[in-house]
Design an enzyme around this catalytic site. Structure first.
Site, PDB file in Angstrom:
ATOM      1  CG  ASP A 193     -33.854  34.752 -20.924  1.00  0.00           C
ATOM      2  OD1 ASP A 193     -34.539  33.864 -20.377  1.00  0.00           O
ATOM      3  OD2 ASP A 193     -32.631  34.888 -20.733  1.00  0.00           O
ATOM      4  CG  ASP A 243     -28.591  29.125 -17.580  1.00  0.00           C
ATOM      5  OD1 ASP A 243     -29.626  29.078 -18.259  1.00  0.00           O
ATOM      6  OD2 ASP A 243     -28.159  30.159 -17.054  1.00  0.00           O
TER       7      ASP A 243
END
Length: 362
Positions: free
Chosen positions: A106, A167
């Protein structure tokens, strides 16, 4: 907890998921203890993963599956656990020693874009140095995009797939926004995709799984679930499920395990599909496949009313070559059936439900 991942691995092996190609069980953020050990190494939360990641990896491997794990390029993960900044080599060695097969890396909590880019490069080199084959899943372009255009040629040198967009959520609005964004940016992203490096439309840190296919949850209608599966196949997107396979409906299981759709998604030519026309609420997409075939998707963005017909000339497909001089057409979704042989100058009329997609192989 490790019990969740053990149970999911059991289901993947027992209920056909592994056999159709879903081979990774992936842990996302929140698996770690809040601090590193006395040697500076990452460690699993002792309450939720009491046996440790190595033991979990061994179990997952015993089921013929692979284990994915999560870390972050910055000082901390997105959920506030220890990040890999200044520990790239040590963390890569740790993951390899545990038998990890995939790393989702990430991009939270990196101080500058230069440090972000340097961290992604360094972790790639560190993973390679371990000698273990570890798929490298990057979020690099997503964190660059608000400030600068990503250099996808460079990103592909280091990463196996990379996240481009926000997302995904279990809603039609989320799926639609991903498709709209992909069509808008297809000139810059489609050409770079291919074996070894893929555009990932979405990937969420939800402390359970890498989030890709939200089919089998509660937010999508059947037609919208068909659309997600069809369009992820067209986009050559990695297929990661974010759902509970212990409690999935037979319909969702049929869709996610559909071998014809998975074959399109995994086509060895490795070319990503693209939108070729948009007409009011209808979108026409195609993806070149091996064997001079094409996958074609007709998407109806209309959200109210009943099924509508979209008619287009087959000369639209493959720059006029897909059906020259003739082609066979097979419908793959929402149901499988042969449509027969068509000549190059034919038109095709396709009936599509609102927010639905008809997926064809030409």
């Amino acid at each position: 907890s490790e019990r969740l991942f053990v149970e999911m691995a059991d289901v993947m092996a027992a209920e056909g998921w592994r056999d159709v190609g879903y081979e990774f069980v992936c842990i996302d953020d929140c698996w770690m203890a809040p601090t590193r050990d006395e040697h500076g190494r990452l460690q699993a939360d002792p309450k939720r993963f009491p046996s440790g990641i190595r033991k979990l990896a061994d179990y997952v491997h015993s089921k013929g599956l692979k284990l994915g794990i999560y870390s972050d390029v910055g000082n901390k993960t997105c959920a506030g656990f220890p990040g890999s900044y200044n520990h790239y080599d040590l963390d890569a060695q740790t993951f390899a020693s545990w038998g990890v097969d995939l790393l989702k890396f990430d991009g939270c909590n990196s101080d500058t874009l230069e440090l972000l880019a340097e961290g992604y490069r360094r972790m790639s080199l560190a993973l390679n140095k371990t000698g273990r084959s570890i798929v490298y899943s990057c979020e690099w372009p997503f964190y660059l995009r608000p400030v600068q255009q990503p250099n996808y040629t460079e990103i592909k040198q280091y990463c196996n797939h990379w996240r481009n967009f926000f997302d995904v959520y279990d809603s039609w609005r989320s799926i639609k926004s991903i498709l709209d964004w992909t069509a808008l940016h297809q000139d810059s992203i489609v050409k770079i995709a291919g074996p070894g490096g893929w555009n990932d439309p979405d990937m969420a840190s939800i402390c359970v799984f890498l989030s890709q296919l939200v089919i089998g949850n509660f937010g999508l209608s059947w037609d919208q679930a068909v659309t997600q599966m069809a369009m992820w196949a067209i986009m050559a997107a990695p297929l990661f499920m974010s759902n509970d396979l212990r409690h999935i409906s037979p319909e969702a299981k049929w869709l996610l395990q559909n071998k014809e759709v998975i074959a399109i998604n995994q086509d060895p030519l490795g070319k990503q599909g693209y939108q070729i026309t948009k007409d009011k609420n209808f979108e026409l997409w195609e993806r070149p496949l091996s064997g001079q075939a094409y996958a074609v998707a007709v998407l109806n963005q209309q959200e109210i009313g009943g099924p509508q017909n979209f008619t287009f000339s087959l000369t639209f497909l493959g720059n006029g070559l897909a059906c020259n001089p003739a082609c066979s057409i097979r419908q793959v979704l929402p149901v499988s059936r042969d449509w027969g042989v068509y000549s190059w100058v034919s038109s095709l009329s396709v009936e599509v439900n609102p927010t639905g997609t008809v997926l064809l192989k030409v």
